[in-house]
Design an enzyme around this catalytic site. Sequence first.
Site, mmCIF file in Angstrom:
data_model
loop_
_atom_site.group_PDB
_atom_site.id
_atom_site.type_symbol
_atom_site.label_atom_id
_atom_site.label_comp_id
_atom_site.label_asym_id
_atom_site.label_seq_id
_atom_site.Cartn_x
_atom_site.Cartn_y
_atom_site.Cartn_z
ATOM 1 C CE LYS A 28 53.133 29.647 57.164
ATOM 2 N NZ LYS A 28 51.983 29.149 56.386
ATOM 3 N NE ARG A 97 49.097 27.646 58.788
ATOM 4 C CZ ARG A 97 49.214 28.820 59.400
ATOM 5 N NH1 ARG A 97 49.735 28.883 60.628
ATOM 6 N NH2 ARG A 97 48.840 29.927 58.802
ATOM 7 N N GLY A 106 49.212 32.516 50.002
ATOM 8 C CA GLY A 106 48.102 31.868 49.332
ATOM 9 C C GLY A 106 48.469 30.985 48.162
ATOM 10 C CG MET A 108 53.085 26.683 47.764
ATOM 11 S SD MET A 108 54.752 26.237 48.273
ATOM 12 C CE MET A 108 55.070 27.440 49.548
ATOM 13 N NE ARG A 341 53.634 36.736 56.154
ATOM 14 C CZ ARG A 341 52.768 36.025 55.463
ATOM 15 N NH1 ARG A 341 53.102 34.820 55.037
ATOM 16 N NH2 ARG A 341 51.568 36.481 55.179
ATOM 17 C CG HIS A 457 44.663 35.951 47.914
ATOM 18 N ND1 HIS A 457 44.412 36.419 46.637
ATOM 19 C CD2 HIS A 457 45.684 35.069 47.797
ATOM 20 C CE1 HIS A 457 45.225 35.822 45.788
ATOM 21 N NE2 HIS A 457 46.010 35.001 46.464
ATOM 22 N NE ARG A 581 69.335 57.718 22.468
ATOM 23 C CZ ARG A 581 68.555 57.277 23.463
ATOM 24 N NH1 ARG A 581 68.366 55.982 23.617
ATOM 25 N NH2 ARG A 581 67.986 58.121 24.289
ATOM 26 N NE ARG A 636 74.469 55.548 19.177
ATOM 27 C CZ ARG A 636 73.395 54.806 19.469
ATOM 28 N NH1 ARG A 636 73.520 53.720 20.204
ATOM 29 N NH2 ARG A 636 72.200 55.165 19.047
ATOM 30 C CD GLU A 768 76.974 49.043 19.468
ATOM 31 O OE1 GLU A 768 75.757 49.081 19.704
ATOM 32 O OE2 GLU A 768 77.597 49.984 18.951
ATOM 33 C CB SER A 787 79.910 53.306 26.430
ATOM 34 O OG SER A 787 78.582 53.297 26.921
ATOM 35 N N GLY A 789 77.153 48.720 25.103
ATOM 36 C CA GLY A 789 75.801 48.836 24.556
ATOM 37 C C GLY A 789 75.090 47.516 24.736
ATOM 38 C CG ASN A 791 69.496 48.236 24.815
ATOM 39 O OD1 ASN A 791 69.404 47.741 25.922
ATOM 40 N ND2 ASN A 791 69.076 49.462 24.547
ATOM 41 C CG ASP A 792 72.674 46.926 19.039
ATOM 42 O OD1 ASP A 792 71.492 46.556 18.917
ATOM 43 O OD2 ASP A 792 73.165 47.849 18.375
ATOM 44 C CB CYS A 855 74.984 53.878 27.257
ATOM 45 S SG CYS A 855 75.647 53.155 25.740
ATOM 46 C CE1 TYR A 875 78.755 55.913 31.249
ATOM 47 C CE2 TYR A 875 81.103 56.093 31.645
ATOM 48 C CZ TYR A 875 80.039 56.002 30.774
ATOM 49 O OH TYR A 875 80.258 56.004 29.408
#
Length: 903
Positions: A28, A97, A106, A108, A341, A457, A581, A636, A768, A787, A789, A791-792, A855, A875
Site C-alpha cells: 500500500k 492503515r 481485511g 489486519m 495494487r 470482503h 505400478r 516398476r 526412495e 526416478s 519416489g 512419497n516414500d 514420480c 522429467y
Amino acid sequence: MSENKDPQKFVYDFTEGNKDLKDLLGGKGANLAEMTNLGLPVPPGFTITTEACKVYLESGQAPKALRDEVSAHLAALEERMGKRLGQADDPLLVSVRSGAKFSMPGMMDTVLNIGLSDASVAGLATQSGDERFAWDSYRRLIQMFGKTVLGVDGDLFEEALEDAKAAKKVTVDTDLAAADLKKLVKHFKKIVQDQAGREFPQDAREQMDLAIDAVFDSWNTDRAKLYRRQERIPGDLGTAVNVCSMVFGNLGPDSGTGVAFTRDPASGHQGVYGDYLQNAQGEDVVAGIRNTVPLADLESIDKKSYDQLMGIMETLENHYKDLCDIEFTIERGQLWMLQTRVGKRTAGAAFRIATQLVDQGLIDEAEALQRVNGAQLAQLMFPRFDDEARTELLGRGIAASPGAAVGKAVFDSYTAIKWSRSGEKVILIRRETNPDDLEGMIAAEGILTSRGGKTSHAAVVARGMGKTCVCGAEDLEVDTKRRRMTVGGKVIEEGDLVSIDGSTGKVYLGEVPVVPSPVVEYFEGRMHAGADDADELVAAVHRIMAYADRVRRLRVRANADNAEDALRARRFGAQGIGLCRTEHMFLGERREMVEKLILADTDDERENALAALLPLQKADFIELFESMDGLPVTVRLLDPPLHEFLPDITELSVRVALAESRKDANENDLRLLQAVHKLHEQNPMLGLRGVRLGLVIPGLFAMQVRAIAEAAAQRKNAKGDPRAEIMIPLVGTVQELEIVREEADRVIAEVQAATGTDLKLTIGTMIELPRAALTAGQIAEAAQFFSFGTNDLTQTVWGFSRDDVEASFFTAYLEKGIFGVSPFETIDKDGVGALVRSAVEAGRATRPDLKLGVCGEHGGDPESVHFFHEVGLDYVSCSPFRIPVARLEAGRAAAQSRGSDSR
C-alpha cells in the site's frame, strides 16, 4: 531493483518512495508513493516501514527513534495541510492503515478519523458545515478504535447501532440524524469504558500512537496468521503502517467512496467494473454493510469525477501493465486516490488478461506465462454445473468468484469448520462476511452472502483463495441466529443442500449435477477455440500452454497403470509414462493367482503360479506399449508387501473360526491364515517389499522382466516403437541392484535371442530411501536412470507414516506453523530436497548421461516442479489430470531461469 535505504530511517513521506520498495514500505505504501510520483491526486501522508514493525514485534516496543521521526513527518504534514492534528477549531484528521508487502484483504487493522474528540468534533462540524457528518465520523472512530485498538467486542457496537436504527424506525445508518449520532457516541464511549476499563482517549497523538501499535500487533492475529498460511506468505515480513490525511466520502450525496478494477476480476473482460457508495466511508464498501451501486452509475451521479477516474484507471493499467484494483473517495466533487495494487483475479480472468495484455503490446509471452500459475489452471479444470439439468432456482446474486459448489447450508464459521472436519461439504451463508469468518471460508466449498458486491470482503478473499462465491443475493433473507434463510416463502434450514454458481451468480436448492469444464474438454481434444466465452477462455489457455511447451526443459510424464489412463494422459500432453505400478495388475480376479504364489511350498508350485501370471502380465504390457508407442514407459516391478494381496487378517480369522465351529473348515483358508500370520509385520512399509521381494522369492522379478521384454518384442515385430524402462523399487544398496540387474539382463538376452529383436531396454531404480540418496554415486554404477519416489522418501526422511500422521497431527502442525504446507503436498526442500539434490550431483558424477525423473505426488505440484527444474531433473511424472499443471509450471520455471540468467 535493489533497495537503497537508510537502516536508521523508519518513516518515509509519500513523495519519497516508489512501487519497487514493497519490502520496506509494504504494498500500500509503495503504491501510494508511486501514484504520488505520477502526479495523481493522493492525500498527503507518510509510511512507517516494515523494519519498524519487525523491531516492535521482536522487542515488544517501537524503535526509540520512531516517535521522533513520526513527530517530524506529522509536523510537515500539518504545515502542508494548514491545520494541526486534533485541533479544536479545524482539526486535521488522519487514517492509520496497515499495508504488508503482499495483499491481505481485511486481515489486519485500520482506524479512520483519528484526531476527533469531544472538543474537535464541534470544530469539524463548523468547518464542514455538516453537523451530522461530524458526529457520524466521531462514532466511526470510537467504534473502529474500540474494536481494533482496545479489543472491545465489535458486536457490541453493531448491536447499539442496530438498536439506534430500530428506535428511529430506519434501516440504513445514513437515516440517523445528528442528534441520534450524538446519543450513539455517548453510548459507544460507555461501551469502551465498561469493556476496556478506560475512557476513550481524547488526546489525538495518543490515538495515533496507539493505533500504530495496534496495526503492528495485527500482523500476528490468528486470522492474519491463518491467511498467511493459506496463501503461503512468509511470517517474518511484518507490515508497514500508512498515516494518511483524511478525505471524506460521508459528506453528503456529492461525496462517496468506491472500489474500481481496470478489468473485470471475475472474467478479465475490459469495461467499467467496481462498486460505488454515496455518502459513505471506505470501510462501508468492502464490509458489504450497505449494497453498492455499479461503478458505471457514477457517470450519472458525478460525471466530472467519473471521467477523471476513467483516465486515472487507464494511466495506472498502462503503468503497471496489469489489472489494477483501486480504492477512491470523492469529497464534495473532488476525487482522491487512496490505494492501488495489482488486483486479485479469478483463474479464468488471469489467463484472459495475460493474453489480452500481449495483444495490446504491454507485455510479451514470457511475462504472460508468469502472470498465470498451475493452481489457477487446476481451478479451471474443475467441473461446472450442467446447463441441461433440472434445477430449482432460489435466487441470483453477483458472480464474485467462479466455480460450481454444492454443500449443506451452514450459517457460521464454527459449524462450517466442524462439519467439514467430519467429511461434510458445506456452503457458508452469511449476510456479509468479515475477517473473523476466514476459517469458515477456508473450510467451505463456497460462500454465499445476501449483501455486498464484487469488492466486498467475501468476494475479494474468495477470489484470492480460488473459492466459489456469490455475493449480494438480495432476495435471500439470511437469519444467522435461527440458522436459516428464506426466499419467496421457502425456508432453507441449516443442513439443507444448496448449489451456488460463481460464474452466473445463481443459487439453487439441492444438488445440481456437474459436467466437465471446457478446459478439460480442450485437453481431451473435444473442444476448440471459438468466439463464445468458454471458447475465449480455451483460446487463452491454449496460447499460454503452447508457449510453456516451447520453452520448458522438463519433460512431463504420467503415472498410469493401464492403457485407458495412458491414452488419457497422452491426450493431456504426457510425453511418456514415468510410473507404471505393476501391483495394480495383480488385483481383482488375479488375486487368487498371487495367493497361489504366496502359498507355494515347492519350486514346482511357485513356477506354475508364475507361469500362470506371465501371459496376463505380458498382455497388460502389450496394451500399454501400444497406447504409448514411441514414448518411454517406466515399469516398476512389484513393490508392496505381499500381505496386501491376501485377505484381511480379522475377516479371515472370523471365517476360519466359524468354519471350524461347524467342522467344515476350508483347507485353503487355513493355509491362507497361516500365510497371513507368517507375513505379518509390525511396519510392513519398512519390511519385505520392493527389491527385497525380488531377492527372496525366486523367479518373481524374472517373470515380470520376461513379460515386459516379450511384450516389447511383439510390439517391435509389429513395426511399433516400444521404449520400456524397467525400474527396481526400494533399493538401498548397489549390491541389491546388481543382483537383480544381472538376472534381468539374462532374461532380456534370452527374449532377444528367441524373438530376433534388439530391445534396448534400460534398467534403473527408484531413489526412495535416504541411504539410496546418500550412496547415489555407487548406485549409479548399476543404474541407467533414477526416478525419485518422493512419497516414500518423505516418509523415511521424516519418520512419518503418511496414512497415519495426516489424520492425526498434521492439522496441529499446520496450525502451529511447524509446516507451512504438508511435506507430502510440496517437497521439503531443506530435508528431502537436499537429499534429491545431492543424489542428482553424485549420480551424474558417476554416470553423466544418467536420466533423472520424479514420480511421487510432488511431480504435479507447482512449487515442487520449480525445484525439480532447478536441480536438473529431466522429467516429472504425475497423475493424468495434473499433466497440464506440470507442463505449465515447467514452462514457468524455464522462463524464470532465463529471466534470472539475462539479469
